[in-house]
Design a protein around this motif. Structure first.
Motif, PDB file in Angstrom:
ATOM      1  N   ASN A 154       0.819  -1.211   0.000  1.00 42.90           N
ATOM      2  CA  ASN A 154       0.000   0.000   0.000  1.00 42.90           C
ATOM      3  C   ASN A 154       0.856   1.265   0.000  1.00 42.90           C
ATOM      4  N   VAL A 155       1.914   1.274   0.816  1.00 38.95           N
ATOM      5  CA  VAL A 155       2.776   2.442   0.893  1.00 38.95           C
ATOM      6  C   VAL A 155       3.473   2.681  -0.445  1.00 38.95           C
ATOM      7  N   PHE A 156       3.980   1.605  -1.039  1.00 40.71           N
ATOM      8  CA  PHE A 156       4.657   1.718  -2.332  1.00 40.71           C
ATOM      9  C   PHE A 156       3.722   2.307  -3.380  1.00 40.71           C
ATOM     10  N   ALA A 157       2.502   1.804  -3.431  1.00 33.76           N
ATOM     11  CA  ALA A 157       1.535   2.293  -4.416  1.00 33.76           C
ATOM     12  C   ALA A 157       1.184   3.751  -4.162  1.00 33.76           C
ATOM     13  N   LEU A 158       1.012   4.121  -2.901  1.00 32.14           N
ATOM     14  CA  LEU A 158       0.653   5.499  -2.576  1.00 32.14           C
ATOM     15  C   LEU A 158       1.763   6.466  -2.976  1.00 32.14           C
ATOM     16  N   ILE A 159       3.012   6.117  -2.642  1.00 30.47           N
ATOM     17  CA  ILE A 159       4.125   7.033  -2.897  1.00 30.47           C
ATOM     18  C   ILE A 159       4.444   7.117  -4.387  1.00 30.47           C
ATOM     19  N   PHE A 160       4.582   5.966  -5.049  1.00 31.29           N
ATOM     20  CA  PHE A 160       5.085   5.963  -6.422  1.00 31.29           C
ATOM     21  C   PHE A 160       3.997   6.057  -7.478  1.00 31.29           C
ATOM     22  N   PHE A 161       2.738   5.781  -7.118  1.00 26.92           N
ATOM     23  CA  PHE A 161       1.660   5.868  -8.089  1.00 26.92           C
ATOM     24  C   PHE A 161       0.785   7.099  -7.889  1.00 26.92           C
ATOM     25  N   CYS A 162       0.931   7.765  -6.741  1.00 24.94           N
ATOM     26  CA  CYS A 162       0.048   8.913  -6.460  1.00 24.94           C
ATOM     27  C   CYS A 162       0.822  10.165  -6.051  1.00 24.94           C
ATOM     28  N   VAL A 163       1.590  10.075  -4.960  1.00 25.84           N
ATOM     29  CA  VAL A 163       2.234  11.275  -4.410  1.00 25.84           C
ATOM     30  C   VAL A 163       3.263  11.848  -5.390  1.00 25.84           C
ATOM     31  N   ILE A 164       4.210  11.024  -5.816  1.00 24.77           N
ATOM     32  CA  ILE A 164       5.259  11.511  -6.712  1.00 24.77           C
ATOM     33  C   ILE A 164       4.697  11.910  -8.079  1.00 24.77           C
ATOM     34  N   PRO A 165       3.827  11.108  -8.722  1.00 23.63           N
ATOM     35  CA  PRO A 165       3.280  11.535 -10.025  1.00 23.63           C
ATOM     36  C   PRO A 165       2.537  12.864  -9.960  1.00 23.63           C
ATOM     37  N   PHE A 166       1.752  13.066  -8.872  1.00 24.47           N
ATOM     38  CA  PHE A 166       1.035  14.337  -8.768  1.00 24.47           C
ATOM     39  C   PHE A 166       2.013  15.503  -8.667  1.00 24.47           C
ATOM     40  N   SER A 167       3.052  15.359  -7.850  1.00 27.27           N
ATOM     41  CA  SER A 167       4.021  16.442  -7.686  1.00 27.27           C
ATOM     42  C   SER A 167       4.786  16.704  -8.977  1.00 27.27           C
ATOM     43  N   VAL A 168       5.077  15.649  -9.726  1.00 27.12           N
ATOM     44  CA  VAL A 168       5.731  15.813 -11.026  1.00 27.12           C
ATOM     45  C   VAL A 168       4.851  16.658 -11.950  1.00 27.12           C
ATOM     46  N   CYS A 169       3.571  16.323 -12.015  1.00 24.87           N
ATOM     47  CA  CYS A 169       2.643  17.067 -12.869  1.00 24.87           C
ATOM     48  C   CYS A 169       2.419  18.484 -12.342  1.00 24.87           C
ATOM     49  N   GLN A 170       2.340  18.621 -11.029  1.00 23.77           N
ATOM     50  CA  GLN A 170       2.065  19.919 -10.421  1.00 23.77           C
ATOM     51  C   GLN A 170       3.138  20.943 -10.776  1.00 23.77           C
ATOM     52  N   VAL A 171       4.389  20.661 -10.424  1.00 28.26           N
ATOM     53  CA  VAL A 171       5.462  21.619 -10.684  1.00 28.26           C
ATOM     54  C   VAL A 171       5.806  21.663 -12.167  1.00 28.26           C
ATOM     55  N   GLY A 172       5.745  20.510 -12.835  1.00 29.30           N
ATOM     56  CA  GLY A 172       6.024  20.481 -14.267  1.00 29.30           C
ATOM     57  C   GLY A 172       5.073  21.370 -15.052  1.00 29.30           C
ATOM     58  N   LEU A 173       3.785  21.341 -14.684  1.00 27.14           N
ATOM     59  CA  LEU A 173       2.804  22.172 -15.386  1.00 27.14           C
ATOM     60  C   LEU A 173       2.855  23.624 -14.925  1.00 27.14           C
ATOM     61  N   LEU A 174       2.779  23.833 -13.604  1.00 27.89           N
ATOM     62  CA  LEU A 174       2.576  25.186 -13.091  1.00 27.89           C
ATOM     63  C   LEU A 174       3.782  26.089 -13.304  1.00 27.89           C
ATOM     64  N   PHE A 175       4.935  25.674 -12.838  1.00 29.14           N
ATOM     65  CA  PHE A 175       6.071  26.589 -12.758  1.00 29.14           C
ATOM     66  C   PHE A 175       7.123  26.372 -13.840  1.00 29.14           C
ATOM     67  N   PHE A 176       6.932  25.339 -14.667  1.00 34.90           N
ATOM     68  CA  PHE A 176       7.878  25.117 -15.758  1.00 34.90           C
ATOM     69  C   PHE A 176       7.199  25.252 -17.121  1.00 34.90           C
ATOM     70  N   ALA A 177       6.181  24.436 -17.384  1.00 30.85           N
ATOM     71  CA  ALA A 177       5.566  24.424 -18.710  1.00 30.85           C
ATOM     72  C   ALA A 177       4.718  25.657 -18.975  1.00 30.85           C
ATOM     73  N   THR A 178       3.898  26.052 -17.990  1.00 34.62           N
ATOM     74  CA  THR A 178       2.965  27.162 -18.232  1.00 34.62           C
ATOM     75  C   THR A 178       3.670  28.460 -18.609  1.00 34.62           C
ATOM     76  N   PRO A 179       4.695  28.916 -17.870  1.00 37.56           N
ATOM     77  CA  PRO A 179       5.372  30.148 -18.307  1.00 37.56           C
ATOM     78  C   PRO A 179       5.966  30.036 -19.710  1.00 37.56           C
ATOM     79  N   LEU A 180       6.610  28.903 -20.019  1.00 30.78           N
ATOM     80  CA  LEU A 180       7.224  28.740 -21.335  1.00 30.78           C
ATOM     81  C   LEU A 180       6.169  28.651 -22.433  1.00 30.78           C
ATOM     82  N   TYR A 181       5.126  27.867 -22.196  1.00 33.98           N
ATOM     83  CA  TYR A 181       4.096  27.638 -23.216  1.00 33.98           C
ATOM     84  C   TYR A 181       3.325  28.928 -23.510  1.00 33.98           C
ATOM     85  N   LEU A 182       2.874  29.605 -22.467  1.00 37.02           N
ATOM     86  CA  LEU A 182       2.095  30.825 -22.675  1.00 37.02           C
ATOM     87  C   LEU A 182       2.949  31.946 -23.237  1.00 37.02           C
ATOM     88  N   ASN A 183       4.222  32.003 -22.855  1.00 43.09           N
ATOM     89  CA  ASN A 183       5.112  33.007 -23.421  1.00 43.09           C
ATOM     90  C   ASN A 183       5.278  32.799 -24.919  1.00 43.09           C
TER      91      ASN A 183
END
Length: 801
Positions: free
Chosen positions: A614-643
């Motif tokens: 359960n812990v493995f699934a929570l960390i590697f299938f939920c927590v880390i993927p969400f954080s990857v998408c969160q920062v990847g979209l918000l603070f990296f992709a969005t400024p570059l894409y919209l610019n």
């Protein structure tokens, strides 16, 4: 009256501070448009000169052999009182003509330098050189190719540059600011009187009702005050701008009338002037404020017509009064006897006016939202401070007393996050300007390194801060964090290479990790079991409010003054949180944390915990993927894409606000639903599917709106999934065996790890595919992992190892 004296004084201070904040930002926003609009009015004769030069080029003349050009330049120079110079440059930036004599050592080729100013007229470029404003118009016409043949009309052959002294514009800007400050002062005095009357008549109520009454009255008066200032400012600016545009178009029609009257004086009739429609269309194309133009004779018959839609209207307008404020006309006269023989009419473009007003309103609403969040934090702090002054700091008799102390952490978190978040909307854009190759890494990966190193350093610093705070005191890491963050912001502003900028952002991450964990320690060591949830909610509210305000404010400032100055302003705001600490939190040591008798974290126990199904699934299938998408979209992709889409920096900041606002307002309501359900798995899965769906929408359609939807869905996913993930982890048998505190620390570390990996993963994808395609890959991956989580976990069980 006497018992309310402190409340009245602090409330009026908050009123004047918040309105000053509003006045400065709104006026600064309007000033930029005001200056550029004034300069476009200056460009009317310049555009006329540009058309004459291009006409000569079309007849086969070369730019360096225009007969009589010096006389023409002198004639146009006489139209201005504050003209500094007129210059004509060739295609290779070689100066060909100039009113001012050139020095003997003048280089053959010079590049035009200065700070660019956004122009409402896309046909021109405006630059600020410090002493002068430059208006640059491109010259197009036939040009020779490298083979010696003639290129088609439309090729850039040079630039026409008019230079103006700044003193005239400066005096107009000072007058502009004077009017805004006077309006703000009048509104502030009027609102102050109302607030004084309302607060001096507060009835005797219990503490809870008193807090609500003060909060409502102060917030209502201040918000209405800001709305009044913004509304009046927009109305005044619109009226002034319409008048300015009318004067500009009037000047343009005056030049056209002079040319037409010279033609008519030669004996050619008004109905026989050749290609008049095309000439009017050229004027419209270089004047975006004009929707259509007509030439009419005395009988009202249309002799020439052109519009943006290029639809010929053969009838004269029937009712001139319908759009009297959006319409300019000048008479055509005979030179011999001054009799009127016709009229030139221009209709102003409603859409360009509407677009300008929409931008002003959007800027004003954004500033009002930032100011409102700032006001809320100030009022919360004011109320808790007034209550705490009535007793000794060390006395915690009731839950409310404890919460009043914890409000200090909320306001400190707000100010610190306000500073830290100010550059977040343009970090990858700054890195793109400072890009230098590093160790053969792909360019897009390097663009993500500042954010990734920042997150990695924040993770390491938070672990150190937690240990220091437990052994000594929360104050040491908090103060160190502020100083380190300020240092990082200073060096971010001074960085002139990619490597130095990356390292500076890493220093900022170290400071953030130290201060963030120190405030968390203050919160948990000062709260009681009955105030822990409310104290945490106040702390999170302060974090998100600071993040929302900082992101939007930093983006708006960056659009006006550039990236580097924003880092310095953020440094000053960060140091403000240190001043707040010295005045209000320096004596709050926090309670002693007893040394736990539990066995410290060992590699074997950590491995067993993570290896739990359960812990493995929570960390590697939920927590880390969400954080990857969160920062990847918000603070990296969005400024570059919209610019890349040409979206302004202010709008990028506004888009990033959507995530914080959705979490602040949706998470408390959705978490209640999550808490009422025993099974948390569906909520975690739904959150993952929503977050992944938002990114995957870029496969179907691309553009500004899709990014907005993706950010909102990611915020919705966070609102649903975050509380469910925590509740799910706390119910696991593996968590109870490993230790709740240590398990939550691992989950937070996994979250930071994902945030670090987000820009690197997306940058690696972008080295082979586009930004939108990379986001689609991340989104689909997140959705797949969420579905795998649904089938893999066994809630409430020990899990297989």
């Amino acid at each position: 009256m006497r018992r309310n004296q402190s409340i009245i004084i602090l409330s009026i201070v908050i009123l004047f501070f918040s309105l000053s904040f509003m006045v400065v930002l709104v006026s600064n926003s309007f000033e930029k448009i005001f200056v550029s609009s004034e300069l476009t009015r200056y460009a009317v004769p310049q555009k006329d000169f540009k058309r004459k030069i291009e006409a000569a080029l079309r007849f086969g003349k070369s730019l360096d052999n225009l007969i009589g050009i010096e006389k023409e330049m002198a004639g146009y120079a006489a139209m201005y009182d504050d003209l500094s110079n007129i210059e004509i440059y060739g295609a290779r930036q070689n100066l060909i003509y100039s009113i001012e004599p050139l020095p003997e050592d003048h280089p053959g080729s010079t590049e035009i330098h200065g700070k660019r100013i956004d122009s409402p007229d896309p046909s021109m470029e405006i630059m600020d050189t410090g002493d002068t404003y430059l208006i640059i118009l491109p010259l197009t016409g036939p040009a020779e190719t490298w083979m010696g043949t003639t290129a088609p009309t439309g090729s850039l052959v040079g630039n026409l540059v008019f230079s103006f002294h700044k003193h005239e514009i400066k005096s107009e800007v000072l007058d502009f600011w004077g009017k805004r400050l006077m309006l703000g002062a009048l509104i502030a005095v009027f609102a102050g009187v109302i607030l004084f009357r309302l607060l001096s008549k507060i009835p005797r109520l219990n503490v809870h009702d008193l807090r609500k009454l003060i909060f409502f009255r102060v917030l209502t008066v201040i918000v209405l005050t800001q709305a009044a200032f913004a509304g009046i400012s927009v109305y005044q600016f619109h009226s002034d701008h319409v008048q300015l545009v009318r004067e500009k178009v009037q000047a343009q029609l005056g030049l056209l009338r002079s040319d037409m009257e010279r033609v008519l004086a030669s004996g050619i009739g008004l109905d026989r002037i050749a290609r008049m429609d095309d000439y009017l269309l050229e004027i419209i194309e270089t004047n975006p404020e004009v929707a259509s133009m007509k030439v009419l004779d005395n009988a009202g018959n249309v002799q020439a017509y052109a519009s943006k839609e290029t639809l010929k209207d053969t009838s004269a307008p029937k009712d001139r009064k319908v759009q009297d404020d959006l319409w300019v006309a000048v008479p055509l006269k005979k030179i011999t006897d001054d009799s009127v023989i016709g009229e030139i009419r221009a209709v102003l473009d409603k859409s360009s006016m509407r677009k300008l007003i929409s931008k002003l309103l959007l800027d004003s609403l954004t500033i009002a939202l930032i100011a409102s969040l700032l006001i809320v934090e100030q009022i919360y702090f004011m109320i808790s401070r007034i209550r705490r002054k009535k007793r000794e700091i060390s006395e915690n008799r009731t839950d409310q007393d404890v919460l009043d102390k914890l409000m200090l952490a909320r306001f400190a978190a707000f100010v610190f996050l306000l500073a830290f978040a100010m550059p977040m909307s343009f970090v990858p854009l700054q890195m793109r300007e400072l890009y230098t190759p590093i160790l053969g890494l792909p360019r897009d990966v390097i663009l993500g390194l500042p954010i990734s190193l920042e997150m990695l350093c924040a993770l390491g610093a938070s672990l150190v801060a937690g240990a220091v705070a437990d052994k000594r005191d929360w104050r040491t890491p908090f103060v160190c964090g502020i100083l380190v963050t300020s240092t990082g912001l200073f060096f971010s502003a001074q960085a002139n290479t990619g490597v130095s900028f990356i390292l500076a952002r890493g220093v900022c991450g170290l400071g953030y990790g130290l201060s963030w964990m120190a405030l968390q320690n203050f919160l948990f060591t000062n709260c009681t079991p009955t105030t822990r949830a409310r104290g945490s909610s106040h702390f999170v509210a302060g974090l998100f409010s600071g993040h929302i305000c900082g992101t939007a404010l930093g983006a708006m400032l960056a659009e006006r003054i550039g990236y580097s100055p924003v880092f310095l302003i953020a440094m000053l705001v960060a140091l403000t949180s240190l001043v707040f600490f010295m005045f209000f939190m320096r004596d709050l040591k926090g309670q002693t944390v007893p040394v736990s008798s539990a066995v410290p974290i060992q590699a074997s126990s950590l491995g067993s915990f993570i290896a739990d199904r359960n812990v493995f699934a929570l960390i590697f299938f939920c927590v880390i993927p969400f954080s990857v998408c969160q920062v990847g979209l918000l603070f990296f992709a969005t400024p570059l894409y919209l610019n890349e889409l040409g979206i302004s920096q202010s709008d990028i900041g506004r888009v990033l606000m959507i995530y914080g606002l959705s979490v602040v307002y949706l998470a408390p309501q959705l978490s209640k639903i999550v808490d009422r359900r025993e099974n948390k798995k569906p909520f975690i899965v739904v959150g993952g599917l929503l977050g992944g769906l938002g990114l995957s929408l870029l496969y179907i359609h691309q553009g500004f709106l899709v990014i907005v939807i993706a950010i909102f869905l990611l915020g919705l996913a966070s609102s649903i999934g975050s509380s469910a993930q925590t509740a799910f982890a706390l119910k696991l048998e593996a968590t109870r065996e490993f230790g709740v505190g240590k398990a939550m620390a691992i989950q937070r570390a996994a979250d930071k790890l994902g945030q670090m990996l987000g820009p690197l993963a997306l940058g690696a994808l972008m080295s082979g595919i586009s930004i939108s395609q990379g986001l689609v890959v991340l989104g689909l991956g997140y959705m797949v992992l969420s579905i795998l989580f649904l089938f893999l976990v066994r809630e409430g069980s020990l899990g297989k190892k």
